[in-house]
Design a protein around this motif. Structure first.
Motif, mmCIF file in Angstrom:
data_model
loop_
_atom_site.group_PDB
_atom_site.id
_atom_site.type_symbol
_atom_site.label_atom_id
_atom_site.label_comp_id
_atom_site.label_asym_id
_atom_site.label_seq_id
_atom_site.Cartn_x
_atom_site.Cartn_y
_atom_site.Cartn_z
ATOM 1 N N MET A 73 0.829 -1.210 0.000
ATOM 2 C CA MET A 73 0.000 0.000 0.000
ATOM 3 C C MET A 73 0.865 1.262 0.000
ATOM 4 S SD MET A 73 -2.936 -1.245 2.686
ATOM 5 C CE MET A 73 -3.860 0.301 2.673
ATOM 6 N N ASN A 74 2.094 1.136 0.544
ATOM 7 C CA ASN A 74 3.091 2.208 0.473
ATOM 8 C C ASN A 74 2.599 3.530 1.070
ATOM 9 O OD1 ASN A 74 5.704 3.023 -0.170
ATOM 10 N ND2 ASN A 74 5.069 3.882 -2.158
ATOM 11 N N THR A 75 1.977 3.453 2.245
ATOM 12 C CA THR A 75 1.552 4.675 2.941
ATOM 13 C C THR A 75 2.113 4.676 4.359
ATOM 14 O OG1 THR A 75 -0.480 3.765 3.922
ATOM 15 C CG2 THR A 75 -0.643 4.624 1.677
ATOM 16 N N GLN A 76 2.293 5.882 4.876
ATOM 17 C CA GLN A 76 2.786 6.024 6.240
ATOM 18 C C GLN A 76 1.757 5.509 7.244
ATOM 19 O OE1 GLN A 76 5.855 7.188 7.338
ATOM 20 N NE2 GLN A 76 6.425 7.106 5.171
ATOM 21 N N ALA A 77 0.483 5.626 6.901
ATOM 22 C CA ALA A 77 -0.597 5.312 7.847
ATOM 23 C C ALA A 77 -0.568 3.866 8.311
ATOM 24 C CB ALA A 77 -1.956 5.627 7.216
ATOM 25 N N VAL A 78 -0.134 2.940 7.428
ATOM 26 C CA VAL A 78 -0.172 1.516 7.795
ATOM 27 C C VAL A 78 1.086 1.056 8.521
ATOM 28 C CG1 VAL A 78 -1.758 0.938 5.914
ATOM 29 C CG2 VAL A 78 0.712 0.746 5.543
ATOM 30 N N LYS A 79 2.090 1.924 8.637
ATOM 31 C CA LYS A 79 3.350 1.495 9.272
ATOM 32 C C LYS A 79 3.167 1.037 10.725
ATOM 33 C CE LYS A 79 6.766 3.615 6.276
ATOM 34 N NZ LYS A 79 7.939 4.520 6.173
ATOM 35 N N PRO A 80 2.343 1.734 11.552
ATOM 36 C CA PRO A 80 2.125 1.236 12.913
ATOM 37 C C PRO A 80 1.474 -0.150 12.936
ATOM 38 C CG PRO A 80 1.445 3.520 12.742
ATOM 39 C CD PRO A 80 1.710 3.049 11.348
ATOM 40 N N LEU A 81 0.589 -0.398 11.970
ATOM 41 C CA LEU A 81 -0.062 -1.709 11.889
ATOM 42 C C LEU A 81 0.954 -2.777 11.504
ATOM 43 C CD1 LEU A 81 -2.514 -3.556 11.929
ATOM 44 C CD2 LEU A 81 -3.131 -2.707 9.648
ATOM 45 N N ILE A 82 1.834 -2.461 10.566
ATOM 46 C CA ILE A 82 2.896 -3.400 10.180
ATOM 47 C C ILE A 82 3.783 -3.706 11.386
ATOM 48 C CG2 ILE A 82 4.992 -3.681 8.797
ATOM 49 C CD1 ILE A 82 3.576 -2.014 6.600
ATOM 50 N N GLY A 83 4.166 -2.654 12.120
ATOM 51 C CA GLY A 83 5.004 -2.844 13.307
ATOM 52 C C GLY A 83 4.338 -3.716 14.343
ATOM 53 N N LYS A 84 3.034 -3.559 14.511
ATOM 54 C CA LYS A 84 2.293 -4.363 15.496
ATOM 55 C C LYS A 84 2.294 -5.838 15.089
ATOM 56 C CE LYS A 84 -0.946 -2.002 17.393
ATOM 57 N NZ LYS A 84 -0.337 -1.729 18.709
ATOM 58 N N LEU A 85 2.065 -6.093 13.808
ATOM 59 C CA LEU A 85 2.052 -7.478 13.321
ATOM 60 C C LEU A 85 3.432 -8.122 13.467
ATOM 61 C CD1 LEU A 85 -0.172 -7.073 10.129
ATOM 62 C CD2 LEU A 85 -0.801 -8.204 12.266
ATOM 63 N N GLU A 86 4.482 -7.359 13.174
ATOM 64 C CA GLU A 86 5.848 -7.883 13.334
ATOM 65 C C GLU A 86 6.141 -8.192 14.810
ATOM 66 O OE1 GLU A 86 8.109 -5.649 9.589
ATOM 67 O OE2 GLU A 86 8.003 -4.670 11.563
ATOM 68 N N ASP A 87 5.647 -7.319 15.687
ATOM 69 C CA ASP A 87 5.836 -7.523 17.123
ATOM 70 C C ASP A 87 5.168 -8.820 17.580
ATOM 71 O OD1 ASP A 87 6.448 -6.930 19.837
ATOM 72 O OD2 ASP A 87 4.448 -6.085 20.104
ATOM 73 N N TYR A 88 3.944 -9.063 17.089
ATOM 74 C CA TYR A 88 3.216 -10.260 17.520
ATOM 75 C C TYR A 88 3.779 -11.525 16.883
ATOM 76 C CZ TYR A 88 -0.179 -8.210 20.599
ATOM 77 O OH TYR A 88 -0.759 -7.612 21.692
ATOM 78 N N LYS A 89 4.360 -11.416 15.708
ATOM 79 C CA LYS A 89 4.996 -12.599 15.121
ATOM 80 C C LYS A 89 6.125 -13.065 16.038
ATOM 81 C CE LYS A 89 7.294 -14.416 11.020
ATOM 82 N NZ LYS A 89 7.801 -14.150 9.656
ATOM 83 N N THR A 90 6.891 -12.115 16.558
ATOM 84 C CA THR A 90 7.957 -12.443 17.507
ATOM 85 C C THR A 90 7.382 -12.968 18.818
ATOM 86 O OG1 THR A 90 9.365 -10.707 16.564
ATOM 87 C CG2 THR A 90 9.947 -11.517 18.751
ATOM 88 N N ALA A 91 6.301 -12.335 19.284
ATOM 89 C CA ALA A 91 5.696 -12.712 20.573
ATOM 90 C C ALA A 91 5.134 -14.126 20.548
ATOM 91 C CB ALA A 91 4.605 -11.713 20.941
ATOM 92 N N PHE A 92 4.573 -14.543 19.425
ATOM 93 C CA PHE A 92 3.951 -15.870 19.332
ATOM 94 C C PHE A 92 4.982 -17.007 19.299
ATOM 95 C CE2 PHE A 92 0.032 -13.785 17.448
ATOM 96 C CZ PHE A 92 -0.811 -14.165 18.476
ATOM 97 N N ALA A 93 6.223 -16.695 19.009
ATOM 98 C CA ALA A 93 7.245 -17.742 18.865
ATOM 99 C C ALA A 93 7.560 -18.396 20.208
ATOM 100 C CB ALA A 93 8.506 -17.138 18.272
ATOM 101 N N ASN A 94 7.643 -19.729 20.191
ATOM 102 C CA ASN A 94 8.063 -20.527 21.363
ATOM 103 C C ASN A 94 7.181 -20.321 22.603
ATOM 104 O OD1 ASN A 94 10.399 -21.536 19.937
ATOM 105 N ND2 ASN A 94 11.357 -19.537 20.279
#
Length: 245
Positions: A73-94
């Protein structure tokens, strides 16, 4: 006139206490009972084998797909959402099952928070996709480590809790159950709604005793409409007007 009085007496509608009060109590009782029952079923399956690490392949795949989509989508608005998803991908591990369940709930809360208001649609789509992956991973883990009945309980409980949550899309029921303080006025609006779907939803959320009380409330309504002129004809006319109920 005597026949009308007899009819009302058989249903307890001659009682001066409004039966809608008992309908209200039944609605709250059944919702609380069902919520406790299905939450316990779900937690039993989740906590039966708490020690092992839950493989998260489907969840990770769903998160990666959503991140790729959002980056496109290449917008600044979705960057916090991307960061949240990346955070939870790490959180769900192990993590073990109870922790995965806690993270699942927390993720849902965060994706519906005011911070996500500007990307509400994208956050909703991301939540739906990731929840699908979580359901698959958690279900596979329960099947692999528990009994067949554990998976069945978990699946039934999930479906019913999801259905109960969806029912709150009905504004009348949501108002009636707000903060667990249903009032006769809000329940009355459901019982005497002109929409068959409202009535079916109320019926579904009442105990057998509550449904009987609802019948009594309907007859009390009809009798109140005829006032002091308690003629059989006027009573039958009012009952006909309440045919939907």
């Amino acid at each position: 006139v005597s026949a009308v009085q007899d009819f009302l007496r058989n249903y307890g509608a001659e009682n001066t206490t409004p039966a809608i009060n008992d309908v209200t109590a039944s609605l709250l009782q059944k919702r609380r009972s069902d919520l406790a029952k299905y939450s316990a079923m779900k937690n039993e399956a989740i906590n039966r084998n708490p020690g092992g690490v839950v493989p998260m392949q489907a969840t990770n795949a769903a998160i990666d797909a959503q991140i790729t989509k959002l980056q496109g989508m290449n917008t600044q608005a979705v960057k916090p959402l991307i960061g949240k998803l990346e955070d939870y991908k790490t959180a769900f591990a192990n993590q073990d099952m109870p922790t995965v369940e806690l993270l699942r709930k927390q993720l849902g809360d965060e994706l519906q928070s005011p911070d996500m208001a500007t990307v509400k649609t994208a956050a909703g789509q991301a939540a739906s996709s990731v929840y699908g992956g979580l359901k698959r991973d958690m279900g596979d883990y329960i099947k692999a480590t528990g009994d067949r009945r554990d998976f069945d309980k978990w699946q039934v409980a999930n479906a019913r809790l999801s259905e109960m949550s969806g029912e709150l899309g009905n504004t009348g029921l949501k108002a009636a159950l707000k903060k667990g303080e249903a009032t006769p006025e809000t329940v009355r609006s459901l019982l005497f709604s002109k929409k068959p779907s409202d009535l079916e939803l109320l019926r579904k959320n009442l105990t057998p005793e509550g449904r009987n009380n609802a019948k009594t409330a309907i007859m009390q309504e009809a009798y109140a409409k005829i006032g002091s002129e308690s003629s059989p004809e006027r009573f039958v006319t009012q009952m006909d007007k309440l045919a939907t109920q």
